[in-house]
Design a protein around this motif. Structure first.
Motif, mmCIF file in Angstrom:
data_model
loop_
_atom_site.group_PDB
_atom_site.id
_atom_site.type_symbol
_atom_site.label_atom_id
_atom_site.label_comp_id
_atom_site.label_asym_id
_atom_site.label_seq_id
_atom_site.Cartn_x
_atom_site.Cartn_y
_atom_site.Cartn_z
ATOM 1 N N MET A 169 -28.336 7.090 26.380
ATOM 2 C CA MET A 169 -27.098 6.897 25.586
ATOM 3 C C MET A 169 -27.380 7.357 24.025
ATOM 4 N N VAL A 170 -26.396 8.081 23.511
ATOM 5 C CA VAL A 170 -26.529 8.750 22.194
ATOM 6 C C VAL A 170 -25.405 8.309 21.359
ATOM 7 N N ARG A 171 -25.711 8.033 20.122
ATOM 8 C CA ARG A 171 -24.690 7.725 18.887
ATOM 9 C C ARG A 171 -24.213 9.256 18.314
ATOM 10 N N THR A 172 -22.887 9.457 18.633
ATOM 11 C CA THR A 172 -22.366 10.736 18.116
ATOM 12 C C THR A 172 -20.989 10.029 17.227
ATOM 13 N N GLU A 173 -20.346 11.414 16.830
ATOM 14 C CA GLU A 173 -19.051 11.084 16.059
ATOM 15 C C GLU A 173 -18.169 10.634 17.096
ATOM 16 N N ARG A 174 -18.259 10.560 18.122
ATOM 17 C CA ARG A 174 -17.231 9.865 19.288
ATOM 18 C C ARG A 174 -17.765 8.571 19.952
ATOM 19 N N SER A 175 -18.829 8.187 19.568
ATOM 20 C CA SER A 175 -19.369 6.943 20.194
ATOM 21 C C SER A 175 -18.510 5.804 19.919
ATOM 22 N N ASP A 176 -17.853 5.572 18.948
ATOM 23 C CA ASP A 176 -17.043 4.217 18.959
ATOM 24 C C ASP A 176 -15.958 4.329 19.770
ATOM 25 N N LEU A 177 -15.278 5.603 20.122
ATOM 26 C CA LEU A 177 -14.205 5.622 21.071
ATOM 27 C C LEU A 177 -14.806 5.235 22.222
ATOM 28 N N HIS A 178 -15.963 5.689 22.927
ATOM 29 C CA HIS A 178 -16.389 5.576 24.028
ATOM 30 C C HIS A 178 -16.747 3.997 24.400
ATOM 31 N N TYR A 179 -17.540 3.504 23.446
ATOM 32 C CA TYR A 179 -17.878 2.086 23.510
ATOM 33 C C TYR A 179 -17.146 1.032 22.866
ATOM 34 N N GLY A 180 -16.146 1.463 22.201
ATOM 35 C CA GLY A 180 -15.145 0.009 21.772
ATOM 36 C C GLY A 180 -15.448 -0.145 20.429
ATOM 37 N N GLY A 181 -15.635 0.839 19.476
ATOM 38 C CA GLY A 181 -16.121 0.181 18.004
ATOM 39 C C GLY A 181 -17.532 -0.039 17.683
ATOM 40 N N GLU A 182 -17.640 -0.533 16.521
ATOM 41 C CA GLU A 182 -18.935 -0.821 16.265
ATOM 42 C C GLU A 182 -19.251 -2.126 16.872
ATOM 43 N N ASP A 183 -18.549 -3.185 17.294
ATOM 44 C CA ASP A 183 -19.212 -4.183 18.015
ATOM 45 C C ASP A 183 -19.415 -3.808 19.387
ATOM 46 N N GLY A 184 -18.863 -2.829 19.937
ATOM 47 C CA GLY A 184 -19.220 -2.330 21.341
ATOM 48 C C GLY A 184 -20.687 -1.912 21.230
ATOM 49 N N LEU A 185 -20.713 -0.714 20.165
ATOM 50 C CA LEU A 185 -21.890 -0.051 19.840
ATOM 51 C C LEU A 185 -23.074 -0.878 19.812
ATOM 52 N N ALA A 186 -22.690 -1.999 19.168
ATOM 53 C CA ALA A 186 -23.881 -2.917 19.050
ATOM 54 C C ALA A 186 -24.464 -3.737 19.915
ATOM 55 N N VAL A 188 -24.090 -2.526 23.114
ATOM 56 C CA VAL A 188 -24.631 -1.766 24.099
ATOM 57 C C VAL A 188 -26.124 -1.320 23.592
ATOM 58 N N SER A 189 -26.206 -0.996 22.282
ATOM 59 C CA SER A 189 -27.330 -1.106 21.754
ATOM 60 C C SER A 189 -28.545 -2.076 22.098
ATOM 61 N N ARG A 190 -27.967 -3.319 22.438
ATOM 62 C CA ARG A 190 -28.869 -4.430 22.694
ATOM 63 C C ARG A 190 -29.519 -4.321 24.044
ATOM 64 N N THR A 191 -28.897 -3.553 24.863
ATOM 65 C CA THR A 191 -29.338 -3.333 26.054
ATOM 66 C C THR A 191 -30.327 -2.302 26.250
ATOM 67 N N VAL A 192 -30.917 -1.609 25.237
ATOM 68 C CA VAL A 192 -32.004 -0.560 25.053
ATOM 69 C C VAL A 192 -33.199 -1.345 24.660
ATOM 70 N N PRO A 193 -34.349 -1.100 25.195
ATOM 71 C CA PRO A 193 -35.496 -1.561 24.759
ATOM 72 C C PRO A 193 -35.955 -1.285 23.383
#
Length: 248
Positions: A169-186, A188-193
């Motif tokens: 998973m990569v954070r790009t200029e469109r990631s917030d749309l895919h993962y549901g905003g900053e809360d979603g990004l945060a 998802v990030s917690r699932t990565v070691p």
């Protein structure tokens, strides 16, 4: 590495732009190609419009290049679409973009790369190695891309090295749309070691490495750029030693 010519397909935004920027910063002449021009051009790169699904146009594009040292097959992607939500033709288009287009570009680039003893970097995905509900055709195409790269590395050796970056998973200029905003990004990030999504620059650095003299004996390999992978769901589901598994 100066004076090399590098082509990055789909190199106008997101991961592709990060790859193009990394090669440009390494001193290479970078040519990016995609259907649409970049909204924010990467400094030090040249853009040429090209639909990678148009085989005649792809052949003409590579034939016009005076030289080629590195091809990065980055073009690809998919919308979220369950298998039964679309017909076979739509899924076939995903396979065409993510598997056939890289094959088409590689064949068109072959003679250039043979002369320069260059290399190809395929941009794969972790979706090619695990179930990918909602993007099954994409996952199948990326699995095929790794297989293609391994076979290509044998057939085209010793003149051309071929490797794959297996990207998570990569954070790009469109990631917030895919993962549901900053809360979603945060979340998802917690699932990565490593507790964060990759940045395009992380993928770019890995691509530059695989195309460098430091990787001169690496071919037919798959390098994972995924922050350690994905935390197994059973660790959170299990009750025994739950805190221990969470690293607390």
């Amino acid at each position: 590495m100066d004076n090399r010519t590098v082509v990055v397909t789909g190199g106008t935004r997101g991961v592709g732009a990060g790859i193009a920027r990394a090669f440009a910063e390494a001193g290479d002449h970078v040519v990016t190609c995609a259907r649409r021009p970049p909204e924010n051009p990467v400094k030090g790169t040249e853009f040429i419009p090209l639909d990678l699904r148009d085989r005649a146009a792809v052949a003409a594009f590579f034939a016009a290049l005076p030289r080629l040292d590195v091809l990065v097959n980055n073009v690809g992607g998919t919308p979220y679409r369950r298998l039964t939500d679309a017909g076979a033709e739509r899924h076939a288009r995903v396979v065409e973009l993510n598997l056939i287009a890289p094959l088409t570009a590689s064949l068109a680039a072959h003679e250039h790369l043979r002369r320069t003893r260059g290399s190809i970097v395929m941009i794969g995905s972790v979706s090619g190695g695990r179930p990918s509900p909602g993007s099954a055709a994409y996952g199948a195409a990326k699995a095929g891309l790794q297989s293609l790269a391994r076979s290509m590395a044998v057939e085209w050796a010793p003149d051309i090295r071929v490797n794959t970056l297996v990207v998570g998973m990569v954070r790009t200029e469109r990631s917030d749309l895919h993962y549901g905003g900053e809360d979603g990004l945060a979340a998802v990030s917690r699932t990565v070691p490593l507790e964060r999504l990759a940045e395009p620059a992380d993928v770019g650095a890995a691509a530059v490495f695989l195309a460098s003299d430091a990787a001169a004996y690496i071919s037919g390999a798959s390098l994972h750029v995924h922050g350690g992978g994905e935390r197994p769901a059973f660790l959170d589901a299990a009750t025994a030693n739950n805190e221990k598994w969470k690293g607390k």
